[in-house]
Design a protein around this motif. Structure first.
Motif, mmCIF file in Angstrom:
data_model
loop_
_atom_site.group_PDB
_atom_site.id
_atom_site.type_symbol
_atom_site.label_atom_id
_atom_site.label_comp_id
_atom_site.label_asym_id
_atom_site.label_seq_id
_atom_site.Cartn_x
_atom_site.Cartn_y
_atom_site.Cartn_z
ATOM 1 N N GLY A 82 0.245 -6.347 58.972
ATOM 2 C CA GLY A 82 0.103 -5.158 59.849
ATOM 3 C C GLY A 82 1.083 -5.487 61.081
ATOM 4 N N VAL A 83 1.357 -4.507 61.565
ATOM 5 C CA VAL A 83 2.144 -4.562 62.830
ATOM 6 C C VAL A 83 1.635 -3.846 63.943
ATOM 7 N N PHE A 88 2.005 0.910 71.502
ATOM 8 C CA PHE A 88 0.661 1.307 70.900
ATOM 9 C C PHE A 88 0.742 2.333 69.805
ATOM 10 N N ARG A 89 1.730 3.450 70.033
ATOM 11 C CA ARG A 89 1.749 4.304 68.832
ATOM 12 C C ARG A 89 0.559 5.039 68.307
ATOM 13 N N LEU A 146 -7.058 -1.099 70.331
ATOM 14 C CA LEU A 146 -7.165 -0.261 69.301
ATOM 15 C C LEU A 146 -5.779 -0.388 68.251
ATOM 16 N N ALA A 147 -4.558 -0.512 69.050
ATOM 17 C CA ALA A 147 -3.507 -1.158 68.072
ATOM 18 C C ALA A 147 -3.752 -2.028 67.218
ATOM 19 N N ILE A 148 -4.404 -3.120 67.762
ATOM 20 C CA ILE A 148 -4.606 -4.255 66.893
ATOM 21 C C ILE A 148 -5.530 -3.921 65.942
ATOM 22 N N ALA A 149 -6.535 -3.201 66.256
ATOM 23 C CA ALA A 149 -7.659 -2.779 65.283
ATOM 24 C C ALA A 149 -6.900 -1.990 63.956
#
Length: 229
Positions: A82-83, A88-89, A146-149
């Motif tokens: 996972g990146v 954020f993207r 959210l990006a980490i999720a």
């Protein structure tokens, strides 16, 4: 496990981005990757994700040999990594829940699994009560959560976080790093690329220093030194 053995990477213009990099990151380990701009950090990330192939040497990621990986194998390898990006993207017109679910749907996950996994991961990152919000309604720190999720939702064994606190204030940066430490404690391998001296020193983890395409230091306990530009 991530393993680089005497890896070089040259671009078409003759510029050598990596010049004999060797390093190994074990399953479940946490490591920082640091170095000045142009040192080779981005090339290392692209080699790990299979976006680039080494000019020479070998790269192994979670059981895959990336210098000779077949094109049809790449999607399966990438599911193990996972990146998290600095910018954020996120998809602006999709809710928190939909942003997290999107990457599961992209690989054909059954809806039943999505409905079980997404709420769990959003709760883990502290967004369990904001599933219907749009990214624009979140703070910068919440957007990064959210990006980490999204990076976690397919249950990868490895997370690469590329400057995950670069757009955040110091207090929020500390929160995000604490969350990444918590994820690592659950068994996920973490490689965090950062320029943030204070965070590296604070968390006393392994630090891999790269400069001019070479690993110049690799140690524990927050040792951090390179000549910044």
């Amino acid at each position: 496990m991530i393993e680089f053995s005497n890896v070089t990477k040259s671009y078409s213009v003759g510029n050598k981005a990596l010049n004999g990099v060797s390093m190994q990151i074990e399953d479940g380990e946490f490591a920082f990757l640091v170095g000045p701009s142009g040192s080779g950090k981005s090339t290392i990330i692209k080699l790990i994700t299979g976006e680039l192939h080494p000019t020479s040497g070998t790269v192994h990621v979670n059981g895959y040999s990336l210098e000779r990986i077949r094109k049809r194998e790449l999607p399966y390898m990438r599911r193990t990594v996972g990146v998290v990006f600095q910018d954020f993207r996120l998809i602006d017109n999709k809710t928190v829940y939909e942003n997290a679910a999107f990457v599961m749907r992209a690989i054909g996950t059954r809806e039943k699994e999505i409905k079980e996994r997404v709420p769990y991961v959003l709760e883990l990152v502290g967004l369990g009560n904001k599933t219907k919000r749009l990214p624009g309604e979140l703070s910068g720190g919440e957007q990064q959560r959210l990006a980490i999720a999204r990076a976690l939702v397919n249950n990868p064994s490895t997370i690469i976080a590329d400057e995950p606190t670069g757009n955040l204030d110091p207090a929020m940066s500390l929160e995000i790093m604490s969350l990444l430490i918590e994820i690592n404690n659950l068994g996920t391998t973490l490689l965090v690329v950062t320029h943030e001296h204070d965070l590296v020193e604070r968390f006393h983890k392994r630090v891999i220093v790269i400069n001019e395409g070479l690993v110049t230091s690799d140690g524990m306990d927050g040792y951090y030194h390179y000549e910044a530009e």
